[in-house]
Each structure stands twice: as structure tokens, then as C-alpha cells.
Design an enzyme around this catalytic site. Structure first.
Site, PDB file in Angstrom:
ATOM      1  N   THR A  84       0.759  -1.136  -0.189  1.00  0.00           N
ATOM      2  CA  THR A  84       0.057   0.094  -0.035  1.00  0.00           C
ATOM      3  C   THR A  84       0.958   1.340   0.078  1.00  0.00           C
ATOM      4  O   THR A  84       0.283   2.477   0.069  1.00  0.00           O
ATOM      5  CB  THR A  84      -1.171   0.148   1.150  1.00  0.00           C
ATOM      6  OG1 THR A  84      -0.372   0.151   2.428  1.00  0.00           O
ATOM      7  CG2 THR A  84      -2.143  -1.325   1.199  1.00  0.00           C
ATOM      8  N   GLY A  85       2.175   1.085   0.056  1.00  0.00           N
ATOM      9  CA  GLY A  85       2.949   2.166   0.122  1.00  0.00           C
ATOM     10  C   GLY A  85       3.106   2.990  -1.305  1.00  0.00           C
ATOM     11  O   GLY A  85       2.678   2.639  -2.331  1.00  0.00           O
ATOM     12  N   ARG A 141      -1.533  -6.429   6.613  1.00  0.00           N
ATOM     13  CA  ARG A 141      -1.132  -6.504   7.982  1.00  0.00           C
ATOM     14  C   ARG A 141      -2.286  -6.048   9.056  1.00  0.00           C
ATOM     15  O   ARG A 141      -3.025  -4.926   8.612  1.00  0.00           O
ATOM     16  CB  ARG A 141       0.088  -5.372   8.485  1.00  0.00           C
ATOM     17  CG  ARG A 141       1.294  -5.873   7.385  1.00  0.00           C
ATOM     18  CD  ARG A 141       2.498  -4.690   7.832  1.00  0.00           C
ATOM     19  NE  ARG A 141       2.264  -3.557   7.274  1.00  0.00           N
ATOM     20  CZ  ARG A 141       2.063  -2.312   8.156  1.00  0.00           C
ATOM     21  NH1 ARG A 141       2.144  -2.584   9.587  1.00  0.00           N
ATOM     22  NH2 ARG A 141       1.901  -1.108   7.873  1.00  0.00           N
ATOM     23  N   LYS A 173      20.790  -0.532   3.685  1.00  0.00           N
ATOM     24  CA  LYS A 173      20.656  -1.464   2.665  1.00  0.00           C
ATOM     25  C   LYS A 173      21.586  -2.613   2.360  1.00  0.00           C
ATOM     26  O   LYS A 173      21.413  -3.552   1.892  1.00  0.00           O
ATOM     27  CB  LYS A 173      20.114  -0.631   1.400  1.00  0.00           C
ATOM     28  CG  LYS A 173      19.051   0.085   1.406  1.00  0.00           C
ATOM     29  CD  LYS A 173      18.478   0.966   0.316  1.00  0.00           C
ATOM     30  CE  LYS A 173      17.099   1.515   0.327  1.00  0.00           C
ATOM     31  NZ  LYS A 173      16.484   2.389  -0.343  1.00  0.00           N
ATOM     32  N   HIS A 175      21.668  13.036   0.268  1.00  0.00           N
ATOM     33  CA  HIS A 175      21.504  12.316  -0.834  1.00  0.00           C
ATOM     34  C   HIS A 175      21.633  13.434  -2.002  1.00  0.00           C
ATOM     35  O   HIS A 175      22.137  13.137  -3.188  1.00  0.00           O
ATOM     36  CB  HIS A 175      20.006  11.706  -0.710  1.00  0.00           C
ATOM     37  CG  HIS A 175      20.119  10.607   0.097  1.00  0.00           C
ATOM     38  ND1 HIS A 175      18.707  10.210   0.850  1.00  0.00           N
ATOM     39  CD2 HIS A 175      20.938   9.849   0.926  1.00  0.00           C
ATOM     40  CE1 HIS A 175      19.043   9.082   1.630  1.00  0.00           C
ATOM     41  NE2 HIS A 175      20.166   9.408   1.932  1.00  0.00           N
TER      42      HIS A 175
HETATM   43  P1  NDP Z   1       6.448   4.065   2.078  1.00  0.00           P
HETATM   44  O1  NDP Z   1       6.979   5.071   2.887  1.00  0.00           O
HETATM   45  O2  NDP Z   1       5.452   4.461   1.135  1.00  0.00           O
HETATM   46  O3  NDP Z   1       6.198   2.847   2.851  1.00  0.00           O
HETATM   47  C1  NDP Z   1       5.939   1.556   2.189  1.00  0.00           C
HETATM   48  C2  NDP Z   1       5.409   0.351   3.112  1.00  0.00           C
HETATM   49  O4  NDP Z   1       6.103   0.206   4.061  1.00  0.00           O
HETATM   50  C3  NDP Z   1       4.089   1.003   3.875  1.00  0.00           C
HETATM   51  O5  NDP Z   1       2.916   0.902   2.891  1.00  0.00           O
HETATM   52  C4  NDP Z   1       3.764  -0.419   4.931  1.00  0.00           C
HETATM   53  O6  NDP Z   1       3.578  -1.322   4.192  1.00  0.00           O
HETATM   54  C5  NDP Z   1       5.548  -0.383   5.038  1.00  0.00           C
HETATM   55  N1  NDP Z   1       5.685  -0.194   6.282  1.00  0.00           N
HETATM   56  C6  NDP Z   1       6.128   1.088   6.896  1.00  0.00           C
HETATM   57  N2  NDP Z   1       6.391   1.241   8.057  1.00  0.00           N
HETATM   58  C7  NDP Z   1       5.968  -0.057   8.796  1.00  0.00           C
HETATM   59  C8  NDP Z   1       5.923  -0.563   9.977  1.00  0.00           C
HETATM   60  N3  NDP Z   1       6.171   0.097  11.119  1.00  0.00           N
HETATM   61  N4  NDP Z   1       5.820  -1.919   9.995  1.00  0.00           N
HETATM   62  C9  NDP Z   1       5.263  -2.698   8.862  1.00  0.00           C
HETATM   63  N5  NDP Z   1       5.478  -2.228   7.483  1.00  0.00           N
HETATM   64  C10 NDP Z   1       5.643  -0.825   7.531  1.00  0.00           C
HETATM   65  O7  NDP Z   1       7.819   3.613   1.117  1.00  0.00           O
HETATM   66  P2  NDP Z   1       8.347   4.195  -0.248  1.00  0.00           P
HETATM   67  O8  NDP Z   1       7.339   3.658  -1.197  1.00  0.00           O
HETATM   68  O9  NDP Z   1       8.504   5.612  -0.244  1.00  0.00           O
HETATM   69  O10 NDP Z   1       9.737   3.467  -0.486  1.00  0.00           O
HETATM   70  C11 NDP Z   1       9.886   2.235  -1.003  1.00  0.00           C
HETATM   71  C12 NDP Z   1      11.491   2.138  -1.340  1.00  0.00           C
HETATM   72  O11 NDP Z   1      11.772   3.181  -2.452  1.00  0.00           O
HETATM   73  C13 NDP Z   1      12.253   2.405  -0.139  1.00  0.00           C
HETATM   74  O12 NDP Z   1      13.677   1.673  -0.214  1.00  0.00           O
HETATM   75  C14 NDP Z   1      12.870   4.033  -0.437  1.00  0.00           C
HETATM   76  O13 NDP Z   1      14.439   3.992  -0.028  1.00  0.00           O
HETATM   77  C15 NDP Z   1      12.962   3.959  -1.840  1.00  0.00           C
HETATM   78  N6  NDP Z   1      12.804   5.282  -2.257  1.00  0.00           N
HETATM   79  C16 NDP Z   1      13.420   5.950  -3.574  1.00  0.00           C
HETATM   80  C17 NDP Z   1      13.230   7.269  -3.952  1.00  0.00           C
HETATM   81  C18 NDP Z   1      13.953   7.562  -5.197  1.00  0.00           C
HETATM   82  O14 NDP Z   1      13.872   8.869  -5.364  1.00  0.00           O
HETATM   83  N7  NDP Z   1      14.889   6.748  -5.447  1.00  0.00           N
HETATM   84  C19 NDP Z   1      12.213   8.094  -3.221  1.00  0.00           C
HETATM   85  C20 NDP Z   1      11.480   7.405  -2.173  1.00  0.00           C
HETATM   86  C21 NDP Z   1      11.460   6.154  -1.678  1.00  0.00           C
HETATM   87  P3  NDP Z   1       1.831  -1.967   4.163  1.00  0.00           P
HETATM   88  O15 NDP Z   1       1.546  -1.589   2.711  1.00  0.00           O
HETATM   89  O16 NDP Z   1       1.767  -3.164   4.685  1.00  0.00           O
HETATM   90  O17 NDP Z   1       1.265  -0.994   5.064  1.00  0.00           O
HETATM   91  C1  GO6 Z   2      14.598   9.680  -1.484  1.00  0.00           C
HETATM   92  C2  GO6 Z   2      13.937  14.144  -0.611  1.00  0.00           C
HETATM   93  C3  GO6 Z   2      13.236  15.090  -1.277  1.00  0.00           C
HETATM   94  C4  GO6 Z   2      14.244  14.332   0.593  1.00  0.00           C
HETATM   95  C5  GO6 Z   2      17.081   7.699  -3.394  1.00  0.00           C
HETATM   96  C6  GO6 Z   2      14.378  15.731   1.095  1.00  0.00           C
HETATM   97  C7  GO6 Z   2      16.799   6.723  -1.297  1.00  0.00           C
HETATM   98  C8  GO6 Z   2      17.549   6.671  -2.523  1.00  0.00           C
HETATM   99  C9  GO6 Z   2      17.703   8.481  -5.390  1.00  0.00           C
HETATM  100  O1  GO6 Z   2      11.748  10.086   0.516  1.00  0.00           O
HETATM  101  O2  GO6 Z   2      16.551  11.377   1.038  1.00  0.00           O
HETATM  102  O3  GO6 Z   2      12.462  17.646  -1.322  1.00  0.00           O
HETATM  103  O4  GO6 Z   2      18.022   7.548  -4.413  1.00  0.00           O
HETATM  104  O5  GO6 Z   2      13.304  18.014   0.949  1.00  0.00           O
HETATM  105  O6  GO6 Z   2      18.534   5.750  -2.667  1.00  0.00           O
HETATM  106  C10 GO6 Z   2      13.735  11.413  -0.277  1.00  0.00           C
HETATM  107  C11 GO6 Z   2      14.586  10.525  -0.207  1.00  0.00           C
HETATM  108  C12 GO6 Z   2      14.119  12.749  -1.304  1.00  0.00           C
HETATM  109  C13 GO6 Z   2      12.467  10.851  -0.293  1.00  0.00           C
HETATM  110  C14 GO6 Z   2      16.093  10.975  -0.490  1.00  0.00           C
HETATM  111  C15 GO6 Z   2      15.463   8.779  -1.871  1.00  0.00           C
HETATM  112  C16 GO6 Z   2      16.369   8.684  -3.051  1.00  0.00           C
HETATM  113  C17 GO6 Z   2      15.731   7.603  -1.023  1.00  0.00           C
HETATM  114  C18 GO6 Z   2      12.998  16.335  -0.476  1.00  0.00           C
HETATM  115  C19 GO6 Z   2      13.490  16.584   0.597  1.00  0.00           C
HETATM  116  C20 GO6 Z   2      11.599  17.127  -2.520  1.00  0.00           C
END
Ligand code: NDP
Ligand code: GO6
Length: 321
Positions: free
Chosen positions: A21-22, A44, A147, A279
Site C-alpha cells: 500500500t506504500g 497487516r 541496505k 542524498h
Molecule cells: P513508504 O514509506 O510508502 O512505505 C512502504 C510500506 O512500508 C508501507 O506501505 C507499509 O506497508 C510498510 N511499512 C512502513 N512502516 C512499517 C512498519 N512499522 N511496519 C510494517 N510495515 C511498515 O515507502 P516508499 O514507497 O516511499 O519507499 C519504498 C522504497 O523506495 C524504499 O526503499 C525507499 O528508500 C525507496 N525510495 C526511493 C526514492 C528515489 O527517489 N529513488 C524515493 C522514495 C523512496 P503496508 O503496505 O503493509 O502498510
Molecule cells: C529519496 C527528498 C526530497 C528528501 C534515493 C528531502 C533513497 C534513495 C535517489 O524520501 O532522501 O524534497 O536515491 O526535502 O536511494 C527523499 C529520499 C527525497 C524522499 C532521499 C531517496 C532517493 C531515498 C525532498 C527533501 C523534495
């Protein structure tokens, strides 16, 4: 129709999405259903009165997903869930911003090891390749270190894996022209990191989810890292800004921030923002997304899956007009 056609191709797998659901997870569930996989999603009991999550899970069920009750506080329930499928895709939360997921993911690895049947596991990575971040600055390093702890547990347990490095989610990095603390394009001024010419990589989250699902079930990606580098989305921050300026017909005032000033300003931020800034520093000043070639033991997603018509940032940004 599309789902049936895909089934006929015989690639049908049983896929469990954890964290379904995330933000990214819900897109992975949709992509898995679209590919025609038998899609299982963890439900959950802890979601309790979170009606939005429940409604989302029910909408998945209506689209053909199978909801599997399981809790991280009951390892056997995780083992039972994992035993029902071939592939597990984790989309558990990242470390900063929301909740700490390392212990959860280690439990998941433990359950997969105990179940012993999983053909492929994708841990929740989907960003910067953590294995290349040994020299990252202190702020935000946790993300990479944690990670790597999970990777080590996976490899020690001999669990077949694929790691997906998805680079910059468009919603967090492109919509805002890579500005921090906002998610929409700036209207007058834009902060440019250094000379703004470092190449970074942006990707639409729905496209990322499609690549993730394809990578999860493809023999070519077994025990490899898959980098999502759509060629047209390898852009410098200046190039991204130019795309928006062309679309909007307005020229933004560029304010350049040096690496030195950027680092000095980090100290005033709260902890989550410090991690984010760390980051941004690695991406926009040090160029960590593009300062290496994809070598042995790795693949590039848009090459592997040319059938995915990925979203260019020009198309992506149009919604903000
Ligand atoms: P979310 O914050 O949306 O969380 C994803 C899910 O994690 C939730 O829906 C929930 O599952 C589960 N979760 C959170 N807290 C708990 C808890 N306490 N107990 C059990 N389950 C929990 O995640 P994102 O989609 O933002 O992130 C997913 C991945 O993507 C991460 O590895 C993050 O680092 C990465 N990421 C990368 C970005 C990029 O720019 N490259 C940007 C953002 C994230 P449930 O569905 O069961 O409720
Ligand atoms: C996304 C963010 C955006 C942070 C990654 C602060 C893991 C990664 C590209 O959760 O910290 O403004 O790779 O003010 O490996 C967050 C993180 C981005 C979102 C990075 C991320 C990227 C996590 C913000 C801010 C838009």
C-alpha cells in the site's frame, strides 16, 4: 484482455508484494496485475483503522489480487505468506521520512530463508546503488549502510535476488526541478547545484514499478543489479530546468549554490532533511548516479525491456502546466 494475453505467454508467476500500500508498492501491485501474475499482497493487522490502506487493499482484491494476512510481529505468518508464492518483492519504507524498515526487512529475509521456496527476492532498494556509496558523506549514509546489511543477509542465506537501482523518482526530484522541500515546480527562482551540469537520472514511478516486476521474473536478472537508466532521462539539472522553461514559456532566475555552501547549510536542517540533503549532495554535486559504467554482473532496464514505453521528463512535467 491484456492480463489474459500475458498469461498465455506462459510467464505467469506467483508474486508477493510486501509494503503493497506504500508509495512505490501500490504501483508494483498494479504492474504485477497488469503483467498477468498471480499477485499476492500482504495485509497487516496493524493497519487497524487506516481506512485508506484498507480501501486500497480491497481495490487490489477487486482487480484480482489475493490479500494475505501477515504481521512482522509473527514470523510464522510471514513464512506462511512466502510459502504461497515464487517471487517476493519488498517495497518497505525507506529509513528516513517515514519509518525504520531495516529490522522488518531482516525479518522478511529470515522468513524467506525458513520457507526455502523463493525463486527470487527483490529487497526494497529502488534508489542510489548502496554498494557504490562507501565514500558518502555522513548525512544520509544510514540509507546505504542499512541496505548493505540487508544485501549481506540475503547473500549469506543464498537467496536468489535482484537489486534494482531506480535512480531519482520523478515525484521527488523532477516535478520540483530538483528543489528540496517542495514537490511542485518553482515559479520564479530555482536553486542550481554547482554548475548544474552533473548528469543525473530521473524515472517515472509507474515506469519504475513496471521495470521492477519485469526484472523480478526474468532469468537475465538473476543475482544481478538492474539499473534504470532510460536514455532520454539522463539529464543534468540545467537540462531539466530547460525542459520546464520551454514547456511553461517562462525563464526562471537561477541561483547557483556551491558545494561548500550547500554543505554548510545542511547543519541547520532537521534530521530527516539532513539525510535528504546528503542524498542531494551525492547526486547533484558528486554525480553518484552516473559516474560509473554498468559493467559485469549488472543490466540496464530500458535495454532489457524495450517494450516499456517509458515517460520522458518532457511528458512528465506537462501535468504541472
Ligand atoms: P513508504 O514509506 O510508502 O512505505 C512502504 C510500506 O512500508 C508501507 O506501505 C507499509 O506497508 C510498510 N511499512 C512502513 N512502516 C512499517 C512498519 N512499522 N511496519 C510494517 N510495515 C511498515 O515507502 P516508499 O514507497 O516511499 O519507499 C519504498 C522504497 O523506495 C524504499 O526503499 C525507499 O528508500 C525507496 N525510495 C526511493 C526514492 C528515489 O527517489 N529513488 C524515493 C522514495 C523512496 P503496508 O503496505 O503493509 O502498510
Ligand atoms: C529519496 C527528498 C526530497 C528528501 C534515493 C528531502 C533513497 C534513495 C535517489 O524520501 O532522501 O524534497 O536515491 O526535502 O536511494 C527523499 C529520499 C527525497 C524522499 C532521499 C531517496 C532517493 C531515498 C525532498 C527533501 C523534495
Amino acid at each position: 484482455m491484456r492480463i489474459k494475453e500475458n498469461r498465455k505467454r506462459g510467464k505467469k508467476m506467483r508474486v508477493l508484494v510486501v509494503g503493497g500500500t506504500g508509495y512505490l508498492g501500490k504501483r508494483i501491485v498494479k504492474a504485477s496485475l497488469l503483467e498477468g501474475h498471480e499477485t499476492y499482497v500482504v495485509q497487516r493487522p496493524e493497519i487497524g483503522l487506516d481506512i485508506e490502506k484498507l480501501q486500497l487493499l480491497l481495490s487490489f482484491k477487486r482487480q484480482g489480487a489475493i490479500l494475505v494476512p501477515a504481521s512482522f510481529s509473527d514470523i510464522q505468518s510471514l513464512v506462511d505468506a512466502v510459502k504461497r508464492v515464487d517471487v517476493v518483492i519488498s517495497a518497505l519504507s525507506g529509513v528516513h521520512f517515514r519509518s525504520h524498515s531495516i529490522l522488518l526487512q531482516l525479518k522478511l529475509v529470515e522468513a524467506i530463508q525458513a520457507a526455502g521456496n523463493i525463486k527470487r527476492f527483490l529487497p526494497s532498494e529502488y534508489g542510489i546503488d548502496p554498494s557504490r556509496m562507501g565514500n558518502a558523506i555522513e548525512q544520509g549514509r544510514d540509507t546505504f549502510d542499512q541496505k548493505m546489511v540487508i544485501r549481506k543477509a540475503i547473500e549469506e542465506a543464498n537467496i536468489p535476488f535482484t537489486y534494482v537501482s531506480a535512480n531519482c523518482f520523478a515525484g521527488y526530484f523532477a516535478a520540483n526541478l530538483s528543489q528540496m522541500e517542495t514537490l511542485v515546480p518553482p515559479t520564479h527562482q530555482v536553486t542550481v547545484y554547482g554548475d548544474g551540469n552533473v548528469k543525473v537520472i530521473y524515472a517515472d514511478e509507474d515506469d519504475i514499478a513496471r521495470y521492477v516486476v519485469k526484472a523480478a521474473t526474468d532469468p537475465r536478472t538473476l543475482n544481478k543489479t538492474v539499473y534504470i537508466r532510460p536514455p532520454q532521462n539522463i539529464l543534468s539539472q540545467r537540462e531539466l530546468i530547460q525542459i520546464w522553461e520551454k514547456l511553461s514559456g517562462k525563464v526562471l532566475e537561477k541561483i547557483s549554490v556551491s558545494a561548500q555552501d550547500f554543505l554548510a547549510n545542511i547543519k541547520d536542517l532537521d534530521e530527516a532533511q539532513q539525510a535528504g540533503a546528503g542524498h542531494f549532495y551525492e547526486i547533484f554535486f558528486k554525480g553518484c548516479l552516473t559516474n560509473f559504467e554498468i559493467g559485469e554482473g549488472a543490466e540496464e532496464a530500458s535495454k532489457l525491456f524495450p517494450e516499456v514505453n517509458y515517460t520522458t521528463m518532457d511528458d512528465y512535467l506537462k501535468i504541472f502546466l
